[in-house]
Design a protein around this motif. Structure first.
Motif, PDB file in Angstrom:
ATOM      1  N   LEU A 151       0.847  -1.192   0.000  1.00 40.02           N
ATOM      2  CA  LEU A 151       0.000   0.000   0.000  1.00 40.02           C
ATOM      3  C   LEU A 151       0.882   1.241   0.000  1.00 40.02           C
ATOM      4  N   GLN A 152       0.245   2.403  -0.020  1.00 37.79           N
ATOM      5  CA  GLN A 152       0.982   3.659   0.048  1.00 37.79           C
ATOM      6  C   GLN A 152       1.725   3.785   1.379  1.00 37.79           C
ATOM      7  N   ALA A 153       1.280   3.078   2.401  1.00 39.72           N
ATOM      8  CA  ALA A 153       2.002   3.068   3.678  1.00 39.72           C
ATOM      9  C   ALA A 153       3.406   2.507   3.471  1.00 39.72           C
ATOM     10  N   ASP A 154       3.517   1.453   2.682  1.00 44.40           N
ATOM     11  CA  ASP A 154       4.828   0.869   2.397  1.00 44.40           C
ATOM     12  C   ASP A 154       5.699   1.854   1.621  1.00 44.40           C
ATOM     13  N   VAL A 155       5.097   2.582   0.692  1.00 46.30           N
ATOM     14  CA  VAL A 155       5.844   3.559  -0.105  1.00 46.30           C
ATOM     15  C   VAL A 155       6.371   4.670   0.802  1.00 46.30           C
ATOM     16  N   ALA A 156       5.537   5.147   1.726  1.00 46.44           N
ATOM     17  CA  ALA A 156       5.954   6.229   2.622  1.00 46.44           C
ATOM     18  C   ALA A 156       7.128   5.804   3.491  1.00 46.44           C
ATOM     19  N   VAL A 157       7.070   4.601   4.042  1.00 46.35           N
ATOM     20  CA  VAL A 157       8.160   4.123   4.893  1.00 46.35           C
ATOM     21  C   VAL A 157       9.395   3.837   4.042  1.00 46.35           C
ATOM     22  N   PHE A 158       9.197   3.275   2.849  1.00 44.88           N
ATOM     23  CA  PHE A 158      10.315   2.985   1.946  1.00 44.88           C
ATOM     24  C   PHE A 158      11.079   4.262   1.601  1.00 44.88           C
ATOM     25  N   GLU A 159      10.341   5.335   1.322  1.00 43.60           N
ATOM     26  CA  GLU A 159      10.982   6.598   0.954  1.00 43.60           C
ATOM     27  C   GLU A 159      11.719   7.227   2.134  1.00 43.60           C
ATOM     28  N   ALA A 160      11.353   6.861   3.354  1.00 47.11           N
ATOM     29  CA  ALA A 160      12.030   7.418   4.533  1.00 47.11           C
ATOM     30  C   ALA A 160      13.364   6.732   4.800  1.00 47.11           C
ATOM     31  N   ILE A 161      13.565   5.548   4.212  1.00 43.84           N
ATOM     32  CA  ILE A 161      14.820   4.826   4.398  1.00 43.84           C
ATOM     33  C   ILE A 161      15.780   5.283   3.304  1.00 43.84           C
ATOM     34  N   SER A 162      16.940   5.779   3.692  1.00 39.68           N
ATOM     35  CA  SER A 162      17.860   6.374   2.725  1.00 39.68           C
ATOM     36  C   SER A 162      18.653   5.351   1.920  1.00 39.68           C
ATOM     37  N   SER A 163      18.934   4.191   2.510  1.00 44.10           N
ATOM     38  CA  SER A 163      19.720   3.171   1.805  1.00 44.10           C
ATOM     39  C   SER A 163      19.248   1.792   2.261  1.00 44.10           C
ATOM     40  N   PRO A 164      19.604   0.746   1.525  1.00 43.21           N
ATOM     41  CA  PRO A 164      19.189  -0.597   1.941  1.00 43.21           C
ATOM     42  C   PRO A 164      19.660  -0.904   3.359  1.00 43.21           C
ATOM     43  N   PRO A 165      18.803  -1.534   4.157  1.00 40.25           N
ATOM     44  CA  PRO A 165      19.182  -1.849   5.534  1.00 40.25           C
ATOM     45  C   PRO A 165      20.281  -2.905   5.581  1.00 40.25           C
ATOM     46  N   PRO A 166      21.018  -2.991   6.686  1.00 41.09           N
ATOM     47  CA  PRO A 166      22.065  -4.008   6.804  1.00 41.09           C
ATOM     48  C   PRO A 166      21.473  -5.411   6.819  1.00 41.09           C
TER      49      PRO A 166
END
Length: 139
Positions: free
Chosen positions: A31-46
């Motif tokens: 959903l758009q919730a996933d997009v919002a959180v995805f855009e808040a992460i600057s780089s792939p997580p460890p």
């Protein structure tokens, strides 16, 4: 409510804990919730945050369809577990009270006389048809 600052390890750990038993931020489809959180992460997580990395790669695969995903994008602080303080300052407490919604109808509503009479007639017809049916004989 929220994951905190998703640019820090602590925020990503909260997200990882949230995604441990969920496939998406909210619901069962992206959903758009996933997009919002995805855009808040600057780089792939460890890689030690395996649930967050799995989710990140999956949402990244929707790169071209992100705008067409269902839902409404809200402030980042609106997503996530309720027991984490929002350190981003983007979300405010939701003061809306939904206790006044009656999902199953009120018991105060009375049936109209016509509806009651019609229901009783239908029940009487059903009982008469049921009485005419032959009983099942066991062999």
């Amino acid at each position: 409510m929220g994951f905190g600052d998703l640019k820090t390890t602590a925020g990503l750990q909260v997200l990882n804990d949230h995604l441990a038993d969920k496939s998406y931020i909210e619901g069962y489809v992206p959903l758009q919730a996933d997009v919002a959180v995805f855009e808040a992460i600057s780089s792939p997580p460890p890689s030690d945050l395996c649930h967050t990395l799995r989710w990140y790669n999956h949402i990244r695969s929707y790169e071209k369809e992100k705008a067409s995903l269902p839902g409404v994008k809200k402030a980042l602080g609106k997503y996530g577990p309720a027991d984490v303080e929002d350190t981003t300052g983007s979300g405010a407490a939701d003061s809306k009270d939904d206790d006044d919604i009656d999902l199953f109808g009120s018991d105060d509503d009375k049936e109209s006389k016509e509806a009651k009479k019609l229901r009783e007639e239908c029940l009487a017809q059903y009982e008469s048809k049921k009485a005419k049916k032959p009983a099942l004989v066991a062999k």
